[in-house]
Scaffold this motif. Structure first.
Motif, PDB file in Angstrom:
ATOM      1  N   PHE A  35      -1.528   9.635  -2.204  1.00  0.00           N
ATOM      2  CA  PHE A  35      -2.409   8.790  -3.320  1.00  0.00           C
ATOM      3  C   PHE A  35      -4.456   8.977  -2.289  1.00  0.00           C
ATOM      4  O   PHE A  35      -3.891   8.722  -1.008  1.00  0.00           O
ATOM      5  CB  PHE A  35      -2.028   7.345  -3.808  1.00  0.00           C
ATOM      6  CG  PHE A  35      -1.017   8.077  -4.141  1.00  0.00           C
ATOM      7  CD1 PHE A  35       0.733   8.045  -3.697  1.00  0.00           C
ATOM      8  CD2 PHE A  35      -1.042   8.304  -5.940  1.00  0.00           C
ATOM      9  CE1 PHE A  35       1.335   8.366  -4.488  1.00  0.00           C
ATOM     10  CE2 PHE A  35       0.187   8.760  -6.509  1.00  0.00           C
ATOM     11  CZ  PHE A  35       1.587   8.596  -6.004  1.00  0.00           C
ATOM     12  N   GLY A  39      -5.346   2.398  -2.092  1.00  0.00           N
ATOM     13  CA  GLY A  39      -4.123   2.543  -2.561  1.00  0.00           C
ATOM     14  C   GLY A  39      -2.851   1.789  -2.192  1.00  0.00           C
ATOM     15  O   GLY A  39      -2.886   1.405  -0.506  1.00  0.00           O
ATOM     16  N   PRO A  40      -1.673   1.749  -2.283  1.00  0.00           N
ATOM     17  CA  PRO A  40      -0.478   0.493  -2.190  1.00  0.00           C
ATOM     18  C   PRO A  40      -0.050   0.770  -0.888  1.00  0.00           C
ATOM     19  O   PRO A  40       0.948   0.659   0.078  1.00  0.00           O
ATOM     20  CB  PRO A  40       0.041  -0.147  -3.339  1.00  0.00           C
ATOM     21  CG  PRO A  40      -0.301   0.964  -4.296  1.00  0.00           C
ATOM     22  CD  PRO A  40      -2.520   0.707  -3.934  1.00  0.00           C
ATOM     23  N   THR A  41       0.457   2.917  -1.463  1.00  0.00           N
ATOM     24  CA  THR A  41       0.640   3.598  -0.422  1.00  0.00           C
ATOM     25  C   THR A  41       0.354   3.596   0.843  1.00  0.00           C
ATOM     26  O   THR A  41       0.824   3.117   1.742  1.00  0.00           O
ATOM     27  CB  THR A  41       1.032   4.851  -1.877  1.00  0.00           C
ATOM     28  OG1 THR A  41       1.204   4.565  -2.292  1.00  0.00           O
ATOM     29  CG2 THR A  41       1.899   5.448  -0.568  1.00  0.00           C
ATOM     30  N   HIS A  91       7.713   7.153  -2.608  1.00  0.00           N
ATOM     31  CA  HIS A  91       7.697   5.692  -3.454  1.00  0.00           C
ATOM     32  C   HIS A  91       8.839   6.133  -4.198  1.00  0.00           C
ATOM     33  O   HIS A  91       9.225   7.443  -4.699  1.00  0.00           O
ATOM     34  CB  HIS A  91       6.858   5.068  -3.145  1.00  0.00           C
ATOM     35  CG  HIS A  91       5.784   5.766  -3.986  1.00  0.00           C
ATOM     36  ND1 HIS A  91       6.000   6.632  -4.663  1.00  0.00           N
ATOM     37  CD2 HIS A  91       4.407   5.211  -4.583  1.00  0.00           C
ATOM     38  CE1 HIS A  91       5.245   6.487  -5.544  1.00  0.00           C
ATOM     39  NE2 HIS A  91       4.335   6.061  -5.185  1.00  0.00           N
ATOM     40  N   ALA A 156      -2.353   6.165 -11.225  1.00  0.00           N
ATOM     41  CA  ALA A 156      -2.227   7.180 -10.351  1.00  0.00           C
ATOM     42  C   ALA A 156      -2.052   8.221 -10.720  1.00  0.00           C
ATOM     43  O   ALA A 156      -1.894   9.351  -9.540  1.00  0.00           O
ATOM     44  CB  ALA A 156      -1.960   5.997  -9.022  1.00  0.00           C
ATOM     45  N   ALA A 160       3.696   8.984 -10.977  1.00  0.00           N
ATOM     46  CA  ALA A 160       2.395   7.642 -10.016  1.00  0.00           C
ATOM     47  C   ALA A 160       4.277   6.140 -10.343  1.00  0.00           C
ATOM     48  O   ALA A 160       4.456   6.469 -11.743  1.00  0.00           O
ATOM     49  CB  ALA A 160       1.760   7.367 -10.011  1.00  0.00           C
ATOM     50  N   VAL A 161       4.022   5.346  -9.382  1.00  0.00           N
ATOM     51  CA  VAL A 161       4.325   4.697  -9.413  1.00  0.00           C
ATOM     52  C   VAL A 161       4.033   3.283 -10.739  1.00  0.00           C
ATOM     53  O   VAL A 161       4.581   2.836 -11.316  1.00  0.00           O
ATOM     54  CB  VAL A 161       4.844   3.249  -8.456  1.00  0.00           C
ATOM     55  CG1 VAL A 161       4.480   1.804  -9.337  1.00  0.00           C
ATOM     56  CG2 VAL A 161       6.085   3.492  -7.508  1.00  0.00           C
ATOM     57  N   SER A 162       2.179   3.458 -10.845  1.00  0.00           N
ATOM     58  CA  SER A 162       1.553   2.610 -11.810  1.00  0.00           C
ATOM     59  C   SER A 162       1.514   3.658 -12.935  1.00  0.00           C
ATOM     60  O   SER A 162       1.741   3.053 -13.872  1.00  0.00           O
ATOM     61  CB  SER A 162       0.369   2.946 -11.453  1.00  0.00           C
ATOM     62  OG  SER A 162       0.333   4.131 -10.800  1.00  0.00           O
ATOM     63  N   GLY A 184      -5.394   7.243  -7.096  1.00  0.00           N
ATOM     64  CA  GLY A 184      -4.621   5.944  -6.218  1.00  0.00           C
ATOM     65  C   GLY A 184      -5.142   4.858  -7.283  1.00  0.00           C
ATOM     66  O   GLY A 184      -5.892   4.768  -7.928  1.00  0.00           O
ATOM     67  N   THR A 185      -3.698   3.797  -6.778  1.00  0.00           N
ATOM     68  CA  THR A 185      -4.641   2.873  -7.645  1.00  0.00           C
ATOM     69  C   THR A 185      -5.563   2.111  -7.033  1.00  0.00           C
ATOM     70  O   THR A 185      -6.341   0.529  -7.437  1.00  0.00           O
ATOM     71  CB  THR A 185      -3.748   2.004  -8.151  1.00  0.00           C
ATOM     72  OG1 THR A 185      -2.570   1.593  -7.051  1.00  0.00           O
ATOM     73  CG2 THR A 185      -2.946   2.441  -9.034  1.00  0.00           C
ATOM     74  N   GLY A 186      -6.039   2.165  -5.618  1.00  0.00           N
ATOM     75  CA  GLY A 186      -7.430   1.992  -5.057  1.00  0.00           C
ATOM     76  C   GLY A 186      -8.802   1.866  -5.985  1.00  0.00           C
ATOM     77  O   GLY A 186      -9.134   1.351  -6.593  1.00  0.00           O
ATOM     78  N   GLN A 203       1.374  -2.035  -7.974  1.00  0.00           N
ATOM     79  CA  GLN A 203       1.966  -2.791  -7.166  1.00  0.00           C
ATOM     80  C   GLN A 203       1.266  -4.302  -6.233  1.00  0.00           C
ATOM     81  O   GLN A 203      -0.161  -3.928  -6.125  1.00  0.00           O
ATOM     82  CB  GLN A 203       2.386  -1.961  -5.841  1.00  0.00           C
ATOM     83  CG  GLN A 203       3.361  -0.800  -6.091  1.00  0.00           C
ATOM     84  CD  GLN A 203       3.148   1.030  -5.125  1.00  0.00           C
ATOM     85  OE1 GLN A 203       4.121   0.666  -4.145  1.00  0.00           O
ATOM     86  NE2 GLN A 203       3.144   1.950  -5.102  1.00  0.00           N
TER      87      GLN A 203
HETATM   88  C1  MLT Z   1       1.140   4.840  -7.746  1.00  0.00           C
HETATM   89  O1  MLT Z   1       2.312   5.547  -7.227  1.00  0.00           O
HETATM   90  O2  MLT Z   1       0.618   3.859  -8.270  1.00  0.00           O
HETATM   91  C2  MLT Z   1       0.680   4.892  -6.173  1.00  0.00           C
HETATM   92  O3  MLT Z   1       1.540   3.973  -5.507  1.00  0.00           O
HETATM   93  C3  MLT Z   1      -0.722   4.262  -6.151  1.00  0.00           C
HETATM   94  C4  MLT Z   1      -1.564   4.629  -4.547  1.00  0.00           C
HETATM   95  O4  MLT Z   1      -0.690   4.378  -3.835  1.00  0.00           O
HETATM   96  O5  MLT Z   1      -2.578   4.272  -4.904  1.00  0.00           O
END
Ligand code: MLT
Length: 324
Positions: A35, A39-41, A91, A156, A160-162, A184-186, A203
């Motif tokens: 990503f 972001g979280p990752t 993830h 994302a 994606a997790v989001s 990405g969620t950044g 996350q």
């Molecule tokens: C996601 O799965 O939403 C990602 O973790 C987002 C990210 O890490 O940018």
């Protein structure tokens, strides 16, 4: 004569194998983060990677390879030379949801990797732009239903997790917002702070600072208990949505066939990072959950991946069917 040369070559090859692991690592290691930076990752990869570099004596260089909900980067990493010099931060999306959402996925999360270990658990929050009028989750859901497909939900990328936790939430509320995908969620968070998008499921490690600073609103956290990092954010359960309980996880993988003793060295370095006080504090302050010793092993991660693919496949297929 040919047979003699072949035998000698084989003997040299066999002699090198243990030596290779003994000298590993003797150059920088690339960790693919699937990503965009920020972001979280990426956050978790940089925090644990920094301490792992110290233990391994070689720099862990983060390479952000975004796209397709993280599956672009993981596909590339899965096809890298299995020598320990390319690893990845996967993830719950890339190694749990992807098979249900990508029929032509180019990897099997349960077979095509050498699991190294779990890095951090990451509770999911429903967060929104600060100008959204709703005061709590009940009012937010009323707003969501009234706004319908004019509500913009950031994520994302599919899988994606989001995205997966977002469609899970939407299926529980019975809404079909307009999705706005990011790398990405950044980057997604930047647009949430500026009010370009309305809400997202993300996350905790990505949003703690913005919530504390009032730059965005947090309507709920999807864990049984509140997070010590965000004691004022109520759980979905407290607000009448006990079924919205989901915590993501981020974990390090190497390509399949990476030599076992190389994987052992990487897992040992991750274990040390998760025992390091300063590293733990950084993860905990961001609301991360640090796996216990038993939960950090390669075997534990392999079992988790198998269980998560089995868990999320039916849930996501059903949610995708209603999301259309
Ligand atoms: C996601 O799965 O939403 C990602 O973790 C987002 C990210 O890490 O940018």
């Amino acid at each position: 004569m040919k047979r003699l040369i072949l035998a000698a070559g084989l003997a040299i090859g066999l002699m090198q194998a243990p030596a290779q692991a003994q000298t590993y690592p003797n150059k920088p290691i690339t960790m693919i983060v699937p990503f965009a930076a920020g972001g979280p990752t990426d956050i978790i990869a940089r925090i644990v990677g920094e301490h792992m570099s110290r233990t391994l004596g070689q720099q862990i260089v983060i390479e952000n390879v975004a796209g397709a909900g993280g599956t672009t980067g993981i596909t590339r990493a899965s096809q890298a030379t299995a020598d320990g010099y390319t690893i990845m931060m996967g993830h719950m999306g890339t190694h749990g949801a992807a098979p249900a959402l990508y029929p032509n996925l180019k990897y099997d999360p349960t077979k095509d990797f050498a699991p190294v270990g779990l890095a951090a658990g990451t509770p999911i929050l429903i967060v929104a732009k600060k100008t959204l009028p709703a005061k709590d989750l009940k009012e937010f859901n009323t707003w969501l239903k009234a706004t319908g497909d004019k509500a913009n939900q950031a994520h994302a990328g599919v899988g994606a997790v989001s995205h997966m936790t977002g469609i899970f939430y939407n299926s529980l509320v019975g809404v079909k917002p307009t999705f706005v995908p990011y790398t990405g969620t950044g980057p997604a968070l930047n647009d949430l702070v500026s009010g370009q998008v309305d809400y997202m499921a993300d996350q905790i490690v990505n949003v703690v600072e913005q919530i504390k600073g009032g730059a965005i609103k947090a309507y709920a956290i999807a864990t049984p208990e509140r997070s010590p990092a965000l004691p004022d954010v109520p759980t979905a359960k407290e607000q009448g949505m006990p079924e919205f309980e989901v915590s993501a996880w981020n974990a390090i993988f190497a390509p399949k066939n990476t030599p076992a003793d190389v994987v052992t060295k990487l897992a040992g370095a991750l274990d040390k990072a998760l025992d390091d006080e300063a590293t733990r504090k950084r993860l905990l302050d961001l609301g991360g959950i640090i796996p216990d010793k038993a939960g950090r092993t390669p075997d534990a991660l392999q079992k988790l991946v198998v269980a998560e693919v089995a868990r999320w496949t039916p849930v996501l297929k059903a949610a995708m069917a209603t999301a259309k």
